[in-house]
Structure formats: structure tokens, C-alpha cells
Design a protein around this motif. Structure first.
Motif, PDB file in Angstrom:
ATOM      1  N   HIS A  36       0.841  -1.200   0.000  1.00 15.16           N
ATOM      2  CA  HIS A  36       0.000   0.000   0.000  1.00 15.16           C
ATOM      3  C   HIS A  36       0.880   1.255   0.000  1.00 15.16           C
ATOM      4  O   HIS A  36       0.615   2.202  -0.744  1.00 15.16           O
ATOM      5  N   ARG A  53      -2.265  -0.728 -13.890  1.00 12.10           N
ATOM      6  CA  ARG A  53      -2.052  -1.034 -12.473  1.00 12.10           C
ATOM      7  C   ARG A  53      -0.562  -1.134 -12.222  1.00 12.10           C
ATOM      8  O   ARG A  53       0.190  -1.599 -13.071  1.00 12.10           O
ATOM      9  N   ASP A  93      -3.377  -9.286  -5.842  1.00 11.95           N
ATOM     10  CA  ASP A  93      -3.325 -10.002  -7.109  1.00 11.95           C
ATOM     11  C   ASP A  93      -1.863 -10.320  -7.392  1.00 11.95           C
ATOM     12  O   ASP A  93      -0.971  -9.516  -7.090  1.00 11.95           O
ATOM     13  N   ASN A 110      -5.580  -5.618  -4.439  1.00 11.14           N
ATOM     14  CA  ASN A 110      -6.937  -5.608  -4.962  1.00 11.14           C
ATOM     15  C   ASN A 110      -7.774  -4.883  -3.905  1.00 11.14           C
ATOM     16  O   ASN A 110      -8.232  -5.488  -2.936  1.00 11.14           O
ATOM     17  N   TYR A 111      -7.925  -3.568  -4.065  1.00  8.34           N
ATOM     18  CA  TYR A 111      -8.599  -2.774  -3.041  1.00  8.34           C
ATOM     19  C   TYR A 111     -10.069  -3.147  -2.864  1.00  8.34           C
ATOM     20  O   TYR A 111     -10.605  -3.050  -1.763  1.00  8.34           O
ATOM     21  N   GLN A 112     -10.727  -3.600  -3.935  1.00  7.31           N
ATOM     22  CA  GLN A 112     -12.120  -4.042  -3.795  1.00  7.31           C
ATOM     23  C   GLN A 112     -12.186  -5.299  -2.928  1.00  7.31           C
ATOM     24  O   GLN A 112     -13.057  -5.440  -2.083  1.00  7.31           O
ATOM     25  N   GLY A 113     -11.259  -6.204  -3.170  1.00 10.06           N
ATOM     26  CA  GLY A 113     -11.201  -7.415  -2.349  1.00 10.06           C
ATOM     27  C   GLY A 113     -10.872  -7.101  -0.905  1.00 10.06           C
ATOM     28  O   GLY A 113     -11.450  -7.680   0.017  1.00 10.06           O
ATOM     29  N   GLU A 115     -11.490  -4.271   0.696  1.00  9.37           N
ATOM     30  CA  GLU A 115     -12.658  -3.634   1.295  1.00  9.37           C
ATOM     31  C   GLU A 115     -13.717  -4.676   1.660  1.00  9.37           C
ATOM     32  O   GLU A 115     -14.321  -4.611   2.727  1.00  9.37           O
ATOM     33  N   ALA A 116     -13.907  -5.645   0.786  1.00 11.84           N
ATOM     34  CA  ALA A 116     -14.905  -6.691   1.059  1.00 11.84           C
ATOM     35  C   ALA A 116     -14.507  -7.520   2.275  1.00 11.84           C
ATOM     36  O   ALA A 116     -15.337  -7.784   3.150  1.00 11.84           O
ATOM     37  N   GLU A 120     -16.417  -7.107   5.829  1.00  7.35           N
ATOM     38  CA  GLU A 120     -17.097  -8.289   6.354  1.00  7.35           C
ATOM     39  C   GLU A 120     -16.634  -8.573   7.778  1.00  7.35           C
ATOM     40  O   GLU A 120     -17.423  -8.892   8.656  1.00  7.35           O
TER      41      GLU A 120
END
Length: 124
Positions: A36, A53, A93, A110-113, A115-116, A120
Motif C-alpha cells: 500500500h 495497475r 493479485d 486488490n482494493y475491492q477485495g 474492502e470486502a 465483512e
């Protein structure tokens, strides 16, 4: 190889985020925070740009040396487990760019991953 060619300022000092440490363990949190930090630098001379990316590459041995220079002591097997865990959770990734004689994986977040997974965890 990133750490050996960078200035000291390109390495994050480590105060681990408790949420990351709880979910990914210390090795995973260290790796994730370092990736990061490199991404925040927005320095295209670091790593490789592929499909818009930024990817960073280190062998497992280079990761160990990279952290050791900053008083974070992790073994090769610990680095490998941390990277495998982050990949299995969909938080990073991994891609091996096809170059003759180069079998070193490249990594990006993988920022979406992330965040999920973190979202959660915070709701449980």
C-alpha cells in the motif's frame, strides 16, 4: 527487486493496523502495508505498470531482506504463507510477467477485495 534500490524513505515504518493484523496476521499485515505504501508513492519507476495497475516484484528472499533492513524479521516460509493468505483472500493479485529467466511474481493490492474482506470482518 525493490528494497535494495530504494531510498530509506520508500519504506514504511511499521505500526501495524490492528484490523489488518487480526485478519491477516503480522506477516500479511506487514506485506499489505508495504505494498500500500509503495502504491501511495505513485512513482512509476518503482515496479511495473501493466493494464493501468502498478505491480511490485520481489522474490521471497528479497522480501525477507527488505523487511530485515527495517528490523522486521520474517522467514521465507512466513513470507510465502503471508503472500498465499493475502492471495487466497482476494486481497492481493499476483502475476508472473513472462520474461526469459524471470520467475519472480509481481504483486498489487486488490482494493475491492480488501474492502470486502475488512468490511465483512468489521460487521461480524
Amino acid at each position: 527487486m525493490l528494497c535494495h534500490t530504494r531510498k530509506k524513505t520508500a519504506f514504511v515504518s511499521y505500526t501495524l493496523c490492528p484490523v489488518l493484523e487480526k485478519h491477516f496476521g503480522k506477516p500479511g499485515a506487514y506485506i499489505l502495508q508495504q505494498l500500500h505504501y509503495w502504491l501511495l508513492l505513485e512513482n512509476t519507476s518503482l515496479g511495473i505498470i501493466h493494464e493501468n495497475r502498478q505491480w511490485f516484484y520481489n522474490s521471497h528472499e528479497q522480501w525477507v531482506d527488505c523487511f530485515k533492513k527495517h528490523n522486521v524479521y520474517l522467514s521465507i516460509s512466513t513470507i510465502r504463507r503471508g503472500l498465499d493468505l493475502l492471495e487466497s483472500k482476494g486481497v492481493i493479485d499476483v502475476f508472473c510477467f513472462p520474461k526469459p529467466g524471470n520467475n519472480i511474481n509481481s504483486y498489487t493490492i486488490n482494493y475491492q477485495g480488501l474492502e470486502a474482506v475488512v468490511g465483512e470482518m468489521l460487521h461480524t
